[in-house]
Design a protein around this motif. Structure first.
Motif, PDB file in Angstrom:
ATOM      1  N   GLY A 254       0.807  -1.219   0.000  1.00  0.00           N
ATOM      2  CA  GLY A 254       0.000   0.000   0.000  1.00  0.00           C
ATOM      3  C   GLY A 254       0.840   1.269   0.000  1.00  0.00           C
ATOM      4  O   GLY A 254       0.478   2.257  -0.632  1.00  0.00           O
ATOM      5  N   LEU A 255       1.970   1.267   0.705  1.00  0.00           N
ATOM      6  CA  LEU A 255       2.835   2.449   0.741  1.00  0.00           C
ATOM      7  C   LEU A 255       3.439   2.712  -0.633  1.00  0.00           C
ATOM      8  O   LEU A 255       3.509   3.849  -1.086  1.00  0.00           O
ATOM      9  CB  LEU A 255       3.962   2.261   1.753  1.00  0.00           C
TER      10      LEU A 255
ATOM     11  N   GLY B 126       0.753   4.060  -2.843  1.00  0.00           N
ATOM     12  CA  GLY B 126       0.484   5.450  -2.503  1.00  0.00           C
ATOM     13  C   GLY B 126       1.463   6.373  -3.210  1.00  0.00           C
ATOM     14  O   GLY B 126       1.094   7.433  -3.694  1.00  0.00           O
TER      15      GLY B 126
ATOM     16  N   ILE C 235      10.425   6.366  -0.125  1.00  0.00           N
ATOM     17  CA  ILE C 235       9.306   5.878   0.682  1.00  0.00           C
ATOM     18  C   ILE C 235       9.649   4.542   1.325  1.00  0.00           C
ATOM     19  O   ILE C 235       9.548   4.370   2.531  1.00  0.00           O
ATOM     20  CB  ILE C 235       8.034   5.742  -0.177  1.00  0.00           C
TER      21      ILE C 235
ATOM     22  N   PRO D  11      13.094   4.605   3.722  1.00  0.00           N
ATOM     23  CA  PRO D  11      12.838   5.233   5.035  1.00  0.00           C
ATOM     24  C   PRO D  11      11.886   4.424   5.908  1.00  0.00           C
ATOM     25  O   PRO D  11      12.065   4.358   7.122  1.00  0.00           O
ATOM     26  CB  PRO D  11      12.211   6.584   4.664  1.00  0.00           C
ATOM     27  N   ALA D  12      10.897   3.797   5.290  1.00  0.00           N
ATOM     28  CA  ALA D  12       9.945   3.012   6.084  1.00  0.00           C
ATOM     29  C   ALA D  12      10.618   1.774   6.674  1.00  0.00           C
ATOM     30  O   ALA D  12      10.191   1.262   7.705  1.00  0.00           O
ATOM     31  CB  ALA D  12       8.748   2.607   5.229  1.00  0.00           C
TER      32      ALA D  12
ATOM     33  N   GLU E  39      10.137   4.232  11.819  1.00  0.00           N
ATOM     34  CA  GLU E  39       9.001   4.758  11.085  1.00  0.00           C
ATOM     35  C   GLU E  39       7.990   3.632  10.985  1.00  0.00           C
ATOM     36  O   GLU E  39       8.181   2.668  10.277  1.00  0.00           O
ATOM     37  CB  GLU E  39       9.436   5.208   9.695  1.00  0.00           C
ATOM     38  N   THR E  40       6.962   3.743  11.762  1.00  0.00           N
ATOM     39  CA  THR E  40       5.986   2.653  11.767  1.00  0.00           C
ATOM     40  C   THR E  40       5.146   2.703  10.512  1.00  0.00           C
ATOM     41  O   THR E  40       5.063   3.704   9.838  1.00  0.00           O
ATOM     42  CB  THR E  40       5.054   2.793  12.970  1.00  0.00           C
ATOM     43  N   TYR E  41       4.535   1.608  10.195  1.00  0.00           N
ATOM     44  CA  TYR E  41       3.578   1.596   9.093  1.00  0.00           C
ATOM     45  C   TYR E  41       2.475   0.611   9.406  1.00  0.00           C
ATOM     46  O   TYR E  41       2.591  -0.182  10.309  1.00  0.00           O
ATOM     47  CB  TYR E  41       4.238   1.259   7.761  1.00  0.00           C
TER      48      TYR E  41
ATOM     49  N   ASN F  33      -3.117   4.775   3.666  1.00  0.00           N
ATOM     50  CA  ASN F  33      -1.699   4.415   3.542  1.00  0.00           C
ATOM     51  C   ASN F  33      -0.799   5.628   3.591  1.00  0.00           C
ATOM     52  O   ASN F  33      -0.064   5.914   2.662  1.00  0.00           O
ATOM     53  CB  ASN F  33      -1.452   3.616   2.252  1.00  0.00           C
ATOM     54  N   PRO F  34      -0.853   6.381   4.723  1.00  0.00           N
ATOM     55  CA  PRO F  34       0.068   7.513   4.832  1.00  0.00           C
ATOM     56  C   PRO F  34       1.512   7.011   4.797  1.00  0.00           C
ATOM     57  O   PRO F  34       1.779   5.881   5.179  1.00  0.00           O
ATOM     58  CB  PRO F  34      -0.262   8.122   6.195  1.00  0.00           C
ATOM     59  N   PHE F  35       2.411   7.863   4.312  1.00  0.00           N
ATOM     60  CA  PHE F  35       3.827   7.496   4.319  1.00  0.00           C
ATOM     61  C   PHE F  35       4.354   7.612   5.736  1.00  0.00           C
ATOM     62  O   PHE F  35       3.792   8.344   6.558  1.00  0.00           O
ATOM     63  CB  PHE F  35       4.629   8.431   3.409  1.00  0.00           C
ATOM     64  N   SER F  36       5.451   6.937   5.999  1.00  0.00           N
ATOM     65  CA  SER F  36       6.049   7.028   7.330  1.00  0.00           C
ATOM     66  C   SER F  36       6.841   8.315   7.428  1.00  0.00           C
ATOM     67  O   SER F  36       8.059   8.308   7.562  1.00  0.00           O
ATOM     68  CB  SER F  36       6.922   5.798   7.593  1.00  0.00           C
ATOM     69  N   LYS F  37       6.120   9.425   7.310  1.00  0.00           N
ATOM     70  CA  LYS F  37       6.722  10.754   7.395  1.00  0.00           C
ATOM     71  C   LYS F  37       5.774  11.636   8.203  1.00  0.00           C
ATOM     72  O   LYS F  37       4.696  11.191   8.591  1.00  0.00           O
ATOM     73  CB  LYS F  37       6.878  11.348   5.986  1.00  0.00           C
TER      74      LYS F  37
ATOM     75  N   TYR G 192       1.130   8.649  11.166  1.00  0.00           N
ATOM     76  CA  TYR G 192       0.522   7.509  11.858  1.00  0.00           C
ATOM     77  C   TYR G 192      -0.032   7.868  13.235  1.00  0.00           C
ATOM     78  O   TYR G 192      -0.642   7.037  13.885  1.00  0.00           O
ATOM     79  CB  TYR G 192       1.529   6.363  11.975  1.00  0.00           C
TER      80      TYR G 192
END
Lengths: 311, 284
Positions: A194-195, A198, A213, A216-217, A309-311, B124-128, B173
């Motif tokens: 999904g990331l 996006g 993206i 970093p994640a 960096e959570t997801y 689905n936001p980015f991890s930012k 998040y």
């Protein structure tokens, strides 16, 4: 009457007899057994640490801790012995830095390629192949460094020593590439689809999605792979013992150095009598190594917590 | 020579803007919104959707409804070439945006996705940070204007600004699910697309968040063309101008666009029996 037995809620007690006592006993027995093995491994570690501490204290009764930590000459076996550990730490850091300079970038780029760019079929056999590379015995790498890479480097750097930090460090880097690549690849691959989508949906190119993206994640996993790789380099023994030489000096990359691990090997295999101060240096250097990797691991935990960096 | 050509150009420009101003009726279908012709979508050898023809009108909301697994999501992902991101997936047919086929040889999917944005089912936001989430798409697309202003405007359009203006540096998040979805909408708006595709944007949200997203859509269609997949019949009836019903007649067949018409007709007097059964809740 027998019809009643089949009805729900009124089961025939004669047909149902569980041996409660035996099953409780078995349960307790199994719990004890598992606990025993769990404590065994913990106690072993404790034992090792205790021995290290005990011998280290003995050592520092004879050598001031300041002289050990900040002394710049390491020559334990001599008549006028000196116990400054800095040359050994320097040797370890130098070879580790060379190894990290090779393994971290190559490992990370390989991981990005494997996860984001490689076709599924290629990834399916390339990754296991990479992990097999991690299983090559380090003694093989050590002799490879000494008998193949060092002569090769000699063509470029004239005056390179037969035993040198550069060759050992480079090969050590090759040795840790699979660790770094494999662990980072797991982290990168685990970033949810999904990331990526996006990113694509905003008109990002594959490179932008991968580097800005996805990476970093996956940063905490990548950092973990770096620390794991560096820890392996710090603790690596065989390659440096064979190829880096055994001179406790502040030599350049083209000269001989001695790492902490290589020193322990050199002393342990010699005829050092138990109880002597030289014998105790084995433990004190071992304890220093232990503290170094411990600090490294704690730093990595702090780093991962802060930059996760959570997801 | 030069003068004549310039006059010709001016005339053309004027005509085009006249068309846009008039809106709807008199334009050729190709110059207005999106035109889908004989579109089929595949996952490897499996055909998921077959022969869809659809006219998506500019500045209108088009809803796609139908039972689960009948190809709505697959279809909407074909509209901005998102479908082919999945390994082995591809589409056949023609999808034109303002007359240009996005599947034409040489058409760049990266550029197409900038013009046709997408909001997904799961936020689905980015991890930012919240700010970076909105600014990122604009940054990579080379936006040269005032970034703070763009971020604020986009968040306002997505009805999220008041809730996040004091915490723009916090992670995306840290927001609730409904806020995350509005953040994703803001992020999509920030690259100033022409069309916004939404794949069940409210399916994972509570009624209050859903309401907020529906409210924003009312504003969105003033500027954008919106296509939305939804399982919520009332939602489709409330917010859309046109509705497409997807249906699979026999198990194993690919999904088809069963009926497509103005929403008012689809929900009151559809032509086909299956449509009526579905919108009245008799199955699905």
């Amino acid at each position: 009457m027998s019809v009643q037995a089949g009805r729900g809620g009124e089961r025939d007690p004669n047909l149902w007899r569980r041996n409660v006592r035996a099953s409780k006993l078995r349960e307790r027995g199994v719990t004890t057994l598992f606990a025993a093995f769990a404590y065994l491994s913990i106690l072993t570690t404790f034992g090792i640490v205790l021995v290290l501490i005990f011998e280290t204290i003995n050592f520092f009764r004879q050598v001031p801790i300041f002289d050990y930590l900040f002394g710049t000459t390491w020559r334990p076996g001599f008549a006028r012995a000196e116990f400054g550990v800095l040359p050994l730490i320097y040797g370890t850091l130098l070879t580790t830095a060379i190894a990290a300079a090779v393994a971290l970038p190559i490992g990370l780029l390989a991981a990005i390629y494997l996860s984001e760019y490689a076709p599924t079929g290629l990834r399916r056999w390339l990754k296991p192949a990479l992990e097999i590379l991690a299983g090559v015995p380090t003694v093989v790498y050590g002799y490879f460094a000494l008998t193949f890479l060092t002569p090769l480097l000699g063509n470029v750097f004239t005056g390179i020593s037969t035993f040198n930090a550069l060759s050992a460090g480079l090969i050590m880097g090759v040795m840790i590439i699979p660790t770094v690549a494999s662990v980072s690849e797991d982290a990168i691959y685990a970033v949810p689809r999904g990331l990526r989508e996006g990113g694509y949906a905003l008109g990002a190119t594959k490179r932008e999605v991968a580097t800005r993206i996805v990476v970093p994640a996956a940063l905490s996993g990548i950092a973990a792979s770096f620390v794991l790789g560096i820890s392996r380099a710090v603790g690596e023994t065989m390659i440096v013992a064979i190829a880096a030489g055994n001179l406790a000096q502040f030599g350049g990359p083209l000269e001989s150095v001695q790492t902490m691990t290589a020193y322990i090997v050199a002393v342990s295999t010699g005829e050092t009598a138990a109880g002597t101060i030289t014998y105790q240096t084995i433990f004190v250097v071992g304890a220093t190594l232990f503290v170094m990797t411990l600090i490294l691991n704690i730093l990595s935990i702090i780093f991962v917590r802060r930059f996760r960096e959570t997801y | 020579m030069v003068n004549i050509r310039r006059i010709g150009e001016e005339q053309r420009v004027r005509e085009t803007s006249k068309d846009v101003a008039k809106g709807g009726a008199q334009q050729t279908p190709e110059s207005n919104g999106m035109t889908v012709e004989d579109l089929s979508a595949f996952y490897g050898s499996f055909k998921a959707v077959t022969d869809v023809n659809m006219q998506i009108k500019r500045n209108k909301v088009t809803a796609l409804i139908g039972p689960s697994g009948c190809g709505k999501s697959t279809y909407i992902r074909c509209l901005n070439r998102m479908h082919e991101v999945i390994p082995g997936a591809y589409a056949e047919g023609k999808v034109a945006l303002d007359g240009q086929d996005i599947y034409a040889k040489g058409a760049d999917p990266v550029n197409i996705r900038r013009r046709i944005g997408m909001v997904f089912q799961k936020p689905n936001p980015f991890s930012k940070s919240i700010y970076e989430n909105v600014a990122w798409g604009a940054k990579i697309n080379g936006y040269r204007g005032d970034m703070d202003e763009l971020v604020e405007r986009s968040l306002k359009q997505a009805a999220l600004w008041d809730e996040v203006k004091d915490r723009l540096k916090e992670s995306g998040y840290s927001l609730s699910g409904g806020q995350q979805q509005r953040l994703v909408i803001a992020r999509t708006l920030a690259v100033e697309p022409e069309v916004i595709l939404m794949d069940e944007p409210a399916s994972a949200l509570d009624p209050v968040s859903t309401q907020k997203i529906e409210d924003t859509m009312e504003d969105l269609k003033k500027k954008y063309t919106v296509v939305i997949v939804t399982h919520n019949m009332q939602q489709a009836a409330r917010i859309s101008d046109y509705t497409g019903f997807f249906y699979i007649e026999n198990m194993g067949d690919p999904g088809r666009l069963w009926e497509f018409d103005e929403t008012s007709k689809m929900f009151s007097n559809p032509d086909r029996k299956e449509t009526e059964d579905y919108v009245t809740g008799r199955f699905g």
